[in-house]
Design a protein around this motif. Structure first.
Motif, PDB file in Angstrom:
ATOM      1  N   LYS A   1     -10.814   0.488  -1.408  1.00  0.00           N
ATOM      2  CA  LYS A   1     -10.294   1.907  -1.789  1.00  0.00           C
ATOM      3  C   LYS A   1     -10.126   2.194  -2.996  1.00  0.00           C
ATOM      4  O   LYS A   1      -9.766   1.553  -3.837  1.00  0.00           O
ATOM      5  CB  LYS A   1      -8.989   2.065  -0.717  1.00  0.00           C
ATOM      6  CG  LYS A   1      -9.229   2.173   0.804  1.00  0.00           C
ATOM      7  CD  LYS A   1     -10.329   2.907   1.381  1.00  0.00           C
ATOM      8  CE  LYS A   1     -10.722   2.954   2.635  1.00  0.00           C
ATOM      9  NZ  LYS A   1     -11.693   3.767   3.173  1.00  0.00           N
ATOM     10  N   ILE A   2      -9.873   3.365  -3.490  1.00  0.00           N
ATOM     11  CA  ILE A   2      -9.392   4.025  -4.541  1.00  0.00           C
ATOM     12  C   ILE A   2      -7.874   4.525  -4.826  1.00  0.00           C
ATOM     13  O   ILE A   2      -7.545   5.086  -3.970  1.00  0.00           O
ATOM     14  CB  ILE A   2     -10.380   5.209  -5.010  1.00  0.00           C
ATOM     15  CG1 ILE A   2     -11.969   4.920  -4.912  1.00  0.00           C
ATOM     16  CG2 ILE A   2     -10.224   5.735  -6.502  1.00  0.00           C
ATOM     17  CD1 ILE A   2     -12.449   3.980  -5.996  1.00  0.00           C
ATOM     18  N   THR A   3      -7.437   4.162  -6.100  1.00  0.00           N
ATOM     19  CA  THR A   3      -6.127   4.911  -6.342  1.00  0.00           C
ATOM     20  C   THR A   3      -6.433   5.052  -7.743  1.00  0.00           C
ATOM     21  O   THR A   3      -7.262   4.834  -8.455  1.00  0.00           O
ATOM     22  CB  THR A   3      -4.725   3.952  -5.898  1.00  0.00           C
ATOM     23  OG1 THR A   3      -3.817   4.766  -6.091  1.00  0.00           O
ATOM     24  CG2 THR A   3      -4.941   2.801  -6.919  1.00  0.00           C
TER      25      THR A   3
ATOM     26  N   ASN B   1       0.738   5.583  -5.285  1.00  0.00           N
ATOM     27  CA  ASN B   1       0.685   4.890  -4.030  1.00  0.00           C
ATOM     28  C   ASN B   1       1.840   3.634  -4.130  1.00  0.00           C
ATOM     29  O   ASN B   1       1.561   2.819  -3.294  1.00  0.00           O
ATOM     30  CB  ASN B   1      -0.431   4.683  -3.335  1.00  0.00           C
ATOM     31  CG  ASN B   1      -0.353   4.682  -1.925  1.00  0.00           C
ATOM     32  OD1 ASN B   1       0.232   5.269  -1.344  1.00  0.00           O
ATOM     33  ND2 ASN B   1      -1.092   3.643  -1.276  1.00  0.00           N
ATOM     34  N   SER B   2       2.904   3.643  -4.828  1.00  0.00           N
ATOM     35  CA  SER B   2       3.745   2.859  -5.083  1.00  0.00           C
ATOM     36  C   SER B   2       3.039   1.387  -5.590  1.00  0.00           C
ATOM     37  O   SER B   2       3.655   0.331  -5.362  1.00  0.00           O
ATOM     38  CB  SER B   2       4.606   2.556  -3.941  1.00  0.00           C
ATOM     39  OG  SER B   2       5.517   3.960  -3.651  1.00  0.00           O
TER      40      SER B   2
ATOM     41  N   GLY C   1      -4.607  -9.245  -2.729  1.00  0.00           N
ATOM     42  CA  GLY C   1      -3.703 -10.262  -3.510  1.00  0.00           C
ATOM     43  C   GLY C   1      -2.612  -9.384  -4.538  1.00  0.00           C
ATOM     44  O   GLY C   1      -2.623  -8.019  -4.253  1.00  0.00           O
ATOM     45  N   GLY C   2      -1.778  -9.990  -5.049  1.00  0.00           N
ATOM     46  CA  GLY C   2      -0.613  -9.441  -5.895  1.00  0.00           C
ATOM     47  C   GLY C   2       0.635  -9.616  -5.324  1.00  0.00           C
ATOM     48  O   GLY C   2       0.846 -10.376  -4.190  1.00  0.00           O
ATOM     49  N   PRO C   3       1.594  -8.820  -5.759  1.00  0.00           N
ATOM     50  CA  PRO C   3       1.420  -7.991  -6.851  1.00  0.00           C
ATOM     51  C   PRO C   3       1.113  -8.425  -8.341  1.00  0.00           C
ATOM     52  O   PRO C   3       1.608  -9.713  -8.613  1.00  0.00           O
ATOM     53  CB  PRO C   3       2.841  -7.361  -7.025  1.00  0.00           C
ATOM     54  CG  PRO C   3       3.796  -7.957  -6.252  1.00  0.00           C
ATOM     55  CD  PRO C   3       2.999  -9.033  -5.387  1.00  0.00           C
TER      56      PRO C   3
ATOM     57  N   SER D   1       3.639  -0.247 -21.928  1.00  0.00           N
ATOM     58  CA  SER D   1       4.181   0.017 -20.574  1.00  0.00           C
ATOM     59  C   SER D   1       3.189  -0.723 -19.804  1.00  0.00           C
ATOM     60  O   SER D   1       2.298  -1.035 -19.835  1.00  0.00           O
ATOM     61  CB  SER D   1       4.000   1.555 -20.194  1.00  0.00           C
ATOM     62  OG  SER D   1       4.420   2.007 -19.104  1.00  0.00           O
ATOM     63  N   THR D   2       4.117  -1.147 -18.569  1.00  0.00           N
ATOM     64  CA  THR D   2       3.624  -1.966 -17.609  1.00  0.00           C
ATOM     65  C   THR D   2       3.954  -1.287 -15.923  1.00  0.00           C
ATOM     66  O   THR D   2       4.624  -0.530 -15.852  1.00  0.00           O
ATOM     67  CB  THR D   2       4.051  -3.380 -17.393  1.00  0.00           C
ATOM     68  OG1 THR D   2       5.314  -3.573 -16.998  1.00  0.00           O
ATOM     69  CG2 THR D   2       3.635  -4.082 -18.817  1.00  0.00           C
ATOM     70  N   SER D   3       2.916  -1.691 -15.189  1.00  0.00           N
ATOM     71  CA  SER D   3       3.149  -1.144 -13.643  1.00  0.00           C
ATOM     72  C   SER D   3       2.274  -2.563 -12.777  1.00  0.00           C
ATOM     73  O   SER D   3       2.041  -3.386 -13.557  1.00  0.00           O
ATOM     74  CB  SER D   3       2.513   0.181 -13.512  1.00  0.00           C
ATOM     75  OG  SER D   3       2.458   0.663 -12.232  1.00  0.00           O
ATOM     76  N   THR D   4       2.394  -2.303 -11.585  1.00  0.00           N
ATOM     77  CA  THR D   4       1.961  -3.257 -10.679  1.00  0.00           C
ATOM     78  C   THR D   4       0.944  -2.742  -9.984  1.00  0.00           C
ATOM     79  O   THR D   4       0.860  -1.634  -9.486  1.00  0.00           O
ATOM     80  CB  THR D   4       3.127  -4.225 -10.103  1.00  0.00           C
ATOM     81  OG1 THR D   4       3.734  -2.922  -9.078  1.00  0.00           O
ATOM     82  CG2 THR D   4       4.157  -4.774 -10.898  1.00  0.00           C
ATOM     83  N   ILE D   5       0.218  -3.715  -9.416  1.00  0.00           N
ATOM     84  CA  ILE D   5      -0.835  -3.409  -8.371  1.00  0.00           C
ATOM     85  C   ILE D   5      -0.793  -4.465  -7.196  1.00  0.00           C
ATOM     86  O   ILE D   5      -0.846  -5.729  -7.661  1.00  0.00           O
ATOM     87  CB  ILE D   5      -2.306  -3.060  -8.905  1.00  0.00           C
ATOM     88  CG1 ILE D   5      -3.320  -2.614  -7.777  1.00  0.00           C
ATOM     89  CG2 ILE D   5      -2.807  -4.385  -9.505  1.00  0.00           C
ATOM     90  CD1 ILE D   5      -2.985  -1.245  -7.563  1.00  0.00           C
ATOM     91  N   ASN D   6      -0.914  -4.162  -5.829  1.00  0.00           N
ATOM     92  CA  ASN D   6      -0.991  -4.956  -5.041  1.00  0.00           C
ATOM     93  C   ASN D   6      -1.943  -4.516  -3.912  1.00  0.00           C
ATOM     94  O   ASN D   6      -2.137  -3.389  -3.356  1.00  0.00           O
ATOM     95  CB  ASN D   6       0.592  -5.044  -4.213  1.00  0.00           C
ATOM     96  CG  ASN D   6       0.664  -6.169  -3.030  1.00  0.00           C
ATOM     97  OD1 ASN D   6      -0.283  -7.057  -2.873  1.00  0.00           O
ATOM     98  ND2 ASN D   6       1.632  -5.808  -2.445  1.00  0.00           N
TER      99      ASN D   6
END
Length: 156
Positions: free
Chosen positions: A30-32, A22-23, A113-115, A148-153
């Motif tokens: 909620k769940i992702t 979900n980008s 909060g975030g990203p 590896s990295t990713s982000t969450i907002n």
């Protein structure tokens, strides 16, 4: 006439990539999923059982790693889950040459909060059950693709 023997070096690299579904956006409560791809890039050598020990760290102020709902490849297991860090093992899954595995780690939005950054790091075990003891990397591993990295907002 002399005899010559040729020994071809066979390297085995395991690479990892992570991507937040979900980008990287999730609503509070909620769940992702964090999608993890782990590949054995060797053309001829399998990754032994209990060799891989990938760990994923999530921003504890924003999300919680779910206790269930993960989608693991057959033979994989969760070694530990603190709610903000989860460590997996390839357990009884011997990963063949040029084969990838996809893992989905279920996370729940906790606070807006975030990203913020999610990080994944590949470590290795000694290939003995249950896969908790640290071991050396696969022969020929390229450590540059073990993280590896990713982000969450988290949104309202």
């Amino acid at each position: 006439i002399g005899t010559s023997t040729s020994k071809m070096a066979v390297g085995q690299n395991v690479l990892m990539n992570i991507l937040t579904k979900n980008s990287g956006r999730i609503k509070k409560n909620k769940i992702t999923f964090l999608e993890v791809t782990i590949c054995n890039t060797s053309a001829s050598v399998s990754v032994p059982t209990y060799k891989l020990k990938p760990q994923f760290n999530f921003p504890s102020e924003l999300v919680t790693i779910s206790a269930s709902g993960h989608v693991l490849p057959s033979g994989w297991t969760i070694l530990s889950n603190t709610g903000s860090t989860i460590t997996l093992s390839n357990a009884i899954d011997e990963i063949g040459a040029n084969v990838c595995r996809t893992i989905l780690i279920s996370i729940k939005g906790k606070s807006v909060g975030g990203p913020s950054t999610i990080s994944g790091n590949m470590s290795f075990s000694n290939s003995l059950a249950p896969g908790l003891v640290s071991g050396s990397p696969t022969k020929g591993d390229n450590s540059a693709d073990n993280a590896s990295t990713s982000t969450i907002n988290v949104l309202k």
